[in-house]
Design a protein around this motif. Structure first.
Motif, PDB file in Angstrom:
ATOM      1  N   VAL A 609       0.717  -1.192   0.032  1.00 19.88           N
ATOM      2  CA  VAL A 609      -0.123  -0.029   0.085  1.00 19.88           C
ATOM      3  C   VAL A 609       0.994   1.144  -0.072  1.00 19.88           C
ATOM      4  O   VAL A 609       1.973   1.290   0.692  1.00 19.88           O
ATOM      5  CB  VAL A 609      -0.871   0.213   1.153  1.00 19.88           C
ATOM      6  N   PRO A 660      -9.071   0.307  -2.724  1.00 22.15           N
ATOM      7  CA  PRO A 660      -8.766   1.303  -1.962  1.00 22.15           C
ATOM      8  C   PRO A 660      -9.589   1.975  -1.001  1.00 22.15           C
ATOM      9  O   PRO A 660      -9.074   2.379   0.226  1.00 22.15           O
ATOM     10  CB  PRO A 660      -8.423   2.414  -2.947  1.00 22.15           C
ATOM     11  N   ILE A 663      -8.771   0.278   2.583  1.00 22.14           N
ATOM     12  CA  ILE A 663      -7.654   0.955   3.191  1.00 22.14           C
ATOM     13  C   ILE A 663      -8.128   2.575   3.747  1.00 22.14           C
ATOM     14  O   ILE A 663      -7.749   3.043   4.751  1.00 22.14           O
ATOM     15  CB  ILE A 663      -6.633   1.102   2.309  1.00 22.14           C
ATOM     16  N   ILE A 679      -4.634   6.562  -2.340  1.00 26.32           N
ATOM     17  CA  ILE A 679      -4.366   5.225  -1.865  1.00 26.32           C
ATOM     18  C   ILE A 679      -4.229   4.271  -3.071  1.00 26.32           C
ATOM     19  O   ILE A 679      -5.013   4.206  -3.888  1.00 26.32           O
ATOM     20  CB  ILE A 679      -5.510   4.869  -1.069  1.00 26.32           C
ATOM     21  N   LEU A 681      -2.819   0.800  -4.737  1.00 23.08           N
ATOM     22  CA  LEU A 681      -2.372  -0.866  -4.481  1.00 23.08           C
ATOM     23  C   LEU A 681      -1.456  -1.462  -5.307  1.00 23.08           C
ATOM     24  O   LEU A 681      -1.693  -1.315  -6.487  1.00 23.08           O
ATOM     25  CB  LEU A 681      -3.782  -1.297  -4.186  1.00 23.08           C
ATOM     26  N   HIS A 721       4.710  -1.367   2.769  1.00 19.49           N
ATOM     27  CA  HIS A 721       3.846  -0.161   2.678  1.00 19.49           C
ATOM     28  C   HIS A 721       5.039   1.116   3.009  1.00 19.49           C
ATOM     29  O   HIS A 721       5.632   0.992   3.681  1.00 19.49           O
ATOM     30  CB  HIS A 721       2.630  -0.272   3.812  1.00 19.49           C
TER      31      HIS A 721
END
Length: 735
Positions: A609, A660, A663, A679, A681, A721
């Motif tokens: 992420v 997204p 998240i 966001i 991925l 991440h």
């Protein structure tokens, strides 16, 4: 303890009076018992005493209403449900010899290896589960293959002549055909009777001068594999173990002159290295196969050439479990009475193995081995049985139980004996023989000594990191060093009462027999002893044989890595052979005849992420910012995890994609975040050798119908991440 997970059946409170009801009832009784008391204001000391005793009564009623919970636990005990002890972690220990031995060498079972002891943490000990035999490798055939099927083989054994402990040739030998292509392989077939399971094999090669291969020596497109009876598995632990650099043999000089290039390949053979026949060649197969080059990885333009080859076994690997062996611990002396209980010194106690039992030594007689049972329901007066409470560490001998109709039968027996003359009675027929008291299990005679052998350990603390088991607790000859190249797995803490309550309905439905999908899932968890965290019975597919059941399992792992901001790598959830054999043996005794069982692992898909956040003005200082960023990383690793992730925080659901928006909803719960930016991925896929992170983001990551999402931090593979903090000025410019 709240039983919120149970079916919400209507339940009545044994006493539903509240604090206000008690105070009101006391005030209503004042005019009857004390009419002169007329001041009922809160400032009156008497009202204060009334409220005090009403509060005490309310607390007693609250405890009184907890009696149904106590009864529920008592019902669990009547069903024979016990809390499962901790599961011991499993690790693969690799022992390296200090010298080359000329005969087979055995490292005995039970060899203990521990981590380093520090000021704040005790050393964690592991012991080997079986003997490790380091054998003498002998090559039977040297072959080359064109295809992966190994049906078209070229035999080059005659080109080599054994010279002492090596195989050598008087001329050059091409490892691969004239025009090497992906799928070509160089095969070594070892003698099938040689004891080489789990050995660390070193193959020394000598090359030729100035032979170009056209590859990048740091990234050769090849893979060393061994056949374990079912598939080819990788046996080259790391690229540094191949000093030939893929048979490129970088030229070097010794004492000012150019020497003959050479190198060594160190291979960690599997613990199950079965003999197999391919094209009439039988033995233990090892091969070096060419792989498909990547975009920045050139392939072989010319076949590499070698002149000599030598073999030696430099060590071996064996499975070990986190445990400490206690041999023949004295428990005490029997008093000759039924129902005796003995305390074991160290708890919890791990599952018993061969040689771990109770030894009873009656006075003047040889020791006797007694048998452990789950209960005394079928134990007779002469059965040498005992029970073990593995969690509490107690050993229980058989009790003496008075039967329900014993009083009535004793009265009838007494009346019968009064009517029969003593000389007419059968031998042994007296009043004591009719007492109707049953002894469950034999009682050791008075003065008998009891000794118990067992293993103790287990728990999540046993999931130690790689290369931390380096200290031998006892000296082993010819062993120079020991380590674990991979982290220990499958360690789990003892079962809690809530978990036992959840397990009870499954036990009542299955009756310890695997018939339905839910039965297989519940019994898989039970048979693992807590080492498996989740199980799912897969639906039947069209290409699946009739009568076969496939179960997807997720072993336990050390979730402390999540709190450190590292996550849990998919390799941690690998099902090791020891745990697979344990579960399969447990299910095999409870399946229907004709049902074929398979244990599988999910298809793990990694998630990386990349997020942008803006913090509240109160959290703009560096210390607070670093803490919030760490907590965001922990939240992401915990959410995208097979054990702790998902909306319910009980593991990411099978087949559920991540978007997204998921998240975004997760990060909005974190205190201190004012604004969320982009966001992104990035999926991470396994290509057979390493994990590769996709360079472009995707709108969602779908793991497939039976896949699971996972996230972890790896600097080299860029799997972690990334959270960037935006300043208010940058947000304003974007707006």
């Amino acid at each position: 303890m709240e039983f919120d997970f149970l079916p919400e059946l209507p339940s009545s409170r044994l006493d539903d009076r509240s604090f206000d009801d008690l105070v009101e009832e006391c005030l209503l009784r004042i005019p009857r018992y004390c009419p002169e008391w007329t001041d009922h204001n809160l400032s009156d000391p008497g009202i204060t005493l009334v409220e005090l005793f009403s509060w005490l009564t309310d607390q007693m009623l609250m405890r009184f209403n907890q009696v149904p919970r106590k009864n529920y636990v008592a019902f669990l005990e009547l069903l024979g449900i016990r809390l499962q002890p901790p599961a011991s972690a499993q690790a693969r220990l690799t022992f390296y010899l200090s010298t080359n031995l000329l005969e087979d060498y055995t490292i005995p079972m039970g060899t203990e290896v521990a981590t380093e002891r520090t000021e704040t943490q005790e050393a964690i000990s592991f012991s080997t589960d079986r003997d490790l035999v380091i054998g003498q490798p002998q090559i039977k055939h040297i072959l080359s293959a064109v295809g992966d099927s190994l049906q078209s083989l070229n035999d080059h054994t005659g080109e080599w002549q054994p010279q002492q402990s090596s195989l050598a040739s008087n001329h050059e030998f091409m490892v691969f055909p004239q025009q090497p292509q992906p799928g070509h392989s160089f095969c070594l077939v070892f003698e099938p009777d040689a004891l080489l399971e789990g050995n660390v094999l070193a193959i020394h090669f000598t090359g030729t001068q100035g032979t170009p291969t056209g590859i990048d020596p740091n990234h050769p497109p090849r893979r060393w594999e061994a056949w374990d009876g079912e598939a080819w598995i990788n046996v080259l632990l790391q690229e540094a173990d191949d000093t030939t650099n893929g048979f490129s043999f970088n030229e070097h000089k010794v004492e000012g002159r150019q020497s003959e290039p050479s190198g060594e390949v160190t291979l960690h053979l599997p613990e199950c290295w079965a003999a197999q026949s391919f094209a009439a060649y039988r033995g233990r197969w090892l091969r070096c196969i060419l792989t498909e080059p990547t975009a920045h990885q050139p392939g072989y333009s010319h076949p590499p050439r070698i002149r000599t080859m030598g073999l030696r076994a430099m060590g071996g690997s064996v499975q070990a479990s986190q445990s400490v062996k206690v041999q023949d611990e004295p428990l005490g002396v029997s008093n000759g009475k039924p129902g005796q209980s003995f305390e074991i010194q160290t708890a919890p106690i791990l599952e018993r193995r061969v040689g771990e039992h109770l030894l009873v030594s009656p006075p003047g007689q040889p020791p006797e081995i007694w048998e452990e049972v789950e209960d005394f329901a079928e134990s007779g007066p002469h059965d040498r049985h005992y029970l073990i409470n593995s969690l509490e560490g107690t050993l229980q001998l058989g009790p003496l139980i008075r039967e329900p109709q014993s009083l009535k039968r004793q009265t009838q027996a007494r009346a019968y004996l009064q009517q029969v003359l003593p000389e007419e009675r059968a031998p042994g027929q007296d009043l004591d023989a009719q007492m109707m008291e049953h002894q469950y299990g034999e009682i050791p005679p008075r003065g008998a000594e009891l000794m118990f052998s067992y293993r103790t350990g287990g728990g999540k603390q046993g999931n130690v990191q790689a290369r931390t088991l380096n200290f031998l607790k006892t000296t082993i000859p010819y062993v120079a060093q020991v380590t674990n190249h991979e982290a220990a797995v499958n360690g789990a803490d003892a079962e809690s009462l809530n978990q036992a309550v959840l397990r009870a309905p499954h036990l009542l439905r299955s009756h310890d027999r695997a018939v339905t999908a839910a039965d297989f899932e519940a019994l898989t968890l039970k048979g693992s002893g807590g080492a498996i965290a989740r199980s799912k019975c897969l639906p039947t597919s069209a290409n699946q044989p009739a009568g076969s059941v496939s179960i997807c399992v997720i072993p336990q792992a050390n979730t402390d890595l999540i709190d450190r901001g590292q996550g849990i790598a998919p390799e941690t959830f690998n099902l090791n052979p020891a745990l697979r054999e344990q579960v399969m043996h447990y299910l095999d005794e409870r399946r229907l005849l004709g049902v074929q069982l398979q244990l599988q692992q999910p298809n793990y898909v990694g998630v990386s992420v990349q997020a942008e956040v803006t913090l509240e003005p109160a959290y703009q200082n560096p210390v607070a910012q670093a803490e919030i960023l760490h907590q965001i990383q922990v939240d992401l690793y915990r959410y995208l995890n097979p054990l702790t992730g998902g909306p319910e925080r009980d593991g990411w659901p099978f087949g559920r994609p991540v978007y997204p928006s998921d998240i975004m909803a997760l990060l909005q719960q974190r205190i201190g975040i004012q604004y969320l930016g982009a966001i992104l991925l990035f999926p991470i896929q396994y290509n057979g050798q390493t994990w590769q992170r996709q360079t472009t983001p995707v709108p969602c990551i779908d793991p497939g119908p039976l896949g699971l999402l996972c996230s972890w931090a790896d600097i080299h593979e860029r799997t972690g991440h990334s959270v960037n903090v935006l300043t208010p000025q940058a947000v304003a410019m974007r707006a």
